[in-house]
Design a protein around this motif. Sequence first.
Motif, PDB file in Angstrom:
ATOM      1  N   ASN A 232       0.746  -1.362  -0.060  1.00 34.88           N
ATOM      2  CA  ASN A 232       0.147  -0.045   0.055  1.00 34.88           C
ATOM      3  C   ASN A 232       1.035   1.105   0.129  1.00 34.88           C
ATOM      4  N   ASP A 233       1.956   1.146   0.687  1.00 35.24           N
ATOM      5  CA  ASP A 233       2.772   2.415   0.763  1.00 35.24           C
ATOM      6  C   ASP A 233       3.809   2.693  -0.470  1.00 35.24           C
ATOM      7  N   GLY A 234       3.914   1.435  -0.895  1.00 32.71           N
ATOM      8  CA  GLY A 234       4.383   1.622  -2.437  1.00 32.71           C
ATOM      9  C   GLY A 234       3.721   2.300  -3.344  1.00 32.71           C
ATOM     10  N   LEU A 235       2.369   1.849  -3.562  1.00 34.93           N
ATOM     11  CA  LEU A 235       1.138   2.112  -4.498  1.00 34.93           C
ATOM     12  C   LEU A 235       1.056   3.601  -4.257  1.00 34.93           C
TER      13      LEU A 235
ATOM     14  N   THR B 104      14.097 -10.515   9.709  1.00 31.96           N
ATOM     15  CA  THR B 104      14.406 -10.668   8.349  1.00 31.96           C
ATOM     16  C   THR B 104      13.176 -10.741   7.533  1.00 31.96           C
ATOM     17  N   SER B 105      12.475 -11.985   7.848  1.00 36.53           N
ATOM     18  CA  SER B 105      11.435 -11.948   6.731  1.00 36.53           C
ATOM     19  C   SER B 105      10.498 -10.772   6.574  1.00 36.53           C
ATOM     20  N   ALA B 106      10.357 -10.044   7.845  1.00 36.76           N
ATOM     21  CA  ALA B 106       9.514  -8.904   7.783  1.00 36.76           C
ATOM     22  C   ALA B 106      10.030  -7.741   6.953  1.00 36.76           C
ATOM     23  N   ALA B 107      11.419  -7.787   6.922  1.00 39.97           N
ATOM     24  CA  ALA B 107      12.160  -6.843   6.140  1.00 39.97           C
ATOM     25  C   ALA B 107      12.155  -7.307   4.655  1.00 39.97           C
ATOM     26  N   ILE B 108      12.319  -8.353   4.337  1.00 40.12           N
ATOM     27  CA  ILE B 108      12.201  -8.840   2.974  1.00 40.12           C
ATOM     28  C   ILE B 108      10.845  -8.811   2.364  1.00 40.12           C
ATOM     29  N   SER B 109      10.012  -9.037   2.941  1.00 46.62           N
ATOM     30  CA  SER B 109       8.572  -8.916   2.608  1.00 46.62           C
ATOM     31  C   SER B 109       8.241  -7.396   2.514  1.00 46.62           C
ATOM     32  N   SER B 110       8.417  -6.678   3.364  1.00 46.80           N
ATOM     33  CA  SER B 110       8.305  -5.031   3.124  1.00 46.80           C
ATOM     34  C   SER B 110       9.224  -4.583   1.810  1.00 46.80           C
ATOM     35  N   PHE B 111      10.232  -5.120   1.650  1.00 44.66           N
ATOM     36  CA  PHE B 111      10.934  -4.295   0.400  1.00 44.66           C
ATOM     37  C   PHE B 111      10.150  -5.178  -0.779  1.00 44.66           C
ATOM     38  N   LEU B 112       9.902  -6.218  -0.889  1.00 42.11           N
ATOM     39  CA  LEU B 112       9.352  -6.900  -2.109  1.00 42.11           C
ATOM     40  C   LEU B 112       8.106  -6.447  -2.397  1.00 42.11           C
TER      41      LEU B 112
ATOM     42  N   ALA C  43      14.252   3.980  -3.007  1.00 43.15           N
ATOM     43  CA  ALA C  43      14.591   4.605  -1.521  1.00 43.15           C
ATOM     44  C   ALA C  43      13.451   4.168  -0.599  1.00 43.15           C
ATOM     45  N   GLY C  44      12.249   3.942  -1.175  1.00 42.25           N
ATOM     46  CA  GLY C  44      11.120   3.826  -0.230  1.00 42.25           C
ATOM     47  C   GLY C  44      11.055   2.317   0.088  1.00 42.25           C
ATOM     48  N   ALA C  45      11.475   1.241  -0.861  1.00 42.41           N
ATOM     49  CA  ALA C  45      11.653  -0.130  -0.309  1.00 42.41           C
ATOM     50  C   ALA C  45      12.727  -0.541   0.656  1.00 42.41           C
ATOM     51  N   LEU C  46      13.853   0.601   0.510  1.00 42.19           N
ATOM     52  CA  LEU C  46      14.952   0.287   1.197  1.00 42.19           C
ATOM     53  C   LEU C  46      14.625   0.662   2.537  1.00 42.19           C
TER      54      LEU C  46
END
Length: 355
Positions: free
Chosen positions: A149-152, A268-276, A182-185
């Motif tokens: 949602n944030d990415g969109l 780690t999984s939360a970070a990866i999920s957020s990035f992707l 920038a947002g994903a990282l």
Amino acid sequence: MTNSKPEPTPRDIRRWRRYLAAERAEAAVYRDLAAKRSGEEREILLALADAEGRHEEHWLALLGDRAPASLKGDVRTRALGFLARRFGGVFVLALAQRAESRSPYEGDNDATARMAADERIHEEVIRGLAGRGRLRLSGSFRAAVFGANDGLVSNLALILGVSGAGVGGPTILLTGVAGLLAGALSMAAGEYVSVRSQRELLAASIPNPEAAAAVPALDVDVNELALVYRARGESEAAARAHADRILRGGQTVTASVPAQHEAVGSATSAAISSFLFFASGALLPVIPYLFGMDGVAAVALAAALVGVALLLTGATVGVLSGASPLRRALRQLAIGYGAAAVTYLIGALFGATVL
């Protein structure tokens, strides 16, 4: 003088057949869900299927020889059955929860008060089963939904803001890609720190197992062990009784600590999920510019792609939360478009001022 029930009208018969079909279909849904589970959850679902079977017998008794050999449930129940046979996850349980909440028995004189009460309880049973699944999903799902949602919204707003300022397509594309990365990282780093910090805070509250070694040396009369349980929220009397049981050897120190059921998940999984998921959401408004589009057509297509995605994420959250998918979808769309529109207007004003 004999009292006999009036002959049912064709409308009554149609309604009873509809209820009968719904009960059969719901029982089949619960059996299909049970087939994909084991242990306690399987037993609960089979018990619900049995309860729907009792309701089925009620409508069969009213219909008598008017009961057809085979009936189809309504579209919603048949769709739920299809999903239950093929998936059977928390999404299906959430849909079943909504289906149970729409029971018509409350206002129907031909349904017994017990049947109406059953349906209310069935909703709570399914709510509890769905809650288990929601708890298991909560960590990674929260990161995925918030990330997408944030990415969109953020990248659409960024692109529309720059577009409103009157810059060209290549600059908008570069801005969109930079915003995506920038947002994903940033999302991944923030989610990692957030989850890791939460786990560390919880770990700091877990009792030290070495404390049990001090129990045999405690003064039975003073019994400072009771202070431990008072610090954990027990009343003075309950804490003293608790400590007395432990000193008598009936329980260990750590066994008395309430289990912490917070679904924190892996950092780690939360970070990866957020990035992707942020990246996948932020990519959509960039797509028109990747294919060389520009101007109003690119803006319109970007907004349309993001709108469809916002509707899907909103509906998904609605289904999982047991709320109306349509309302959640429209709310998500309104919030996303509202933020993007404000940014576009600001960009347009800034561009007009500069020009």
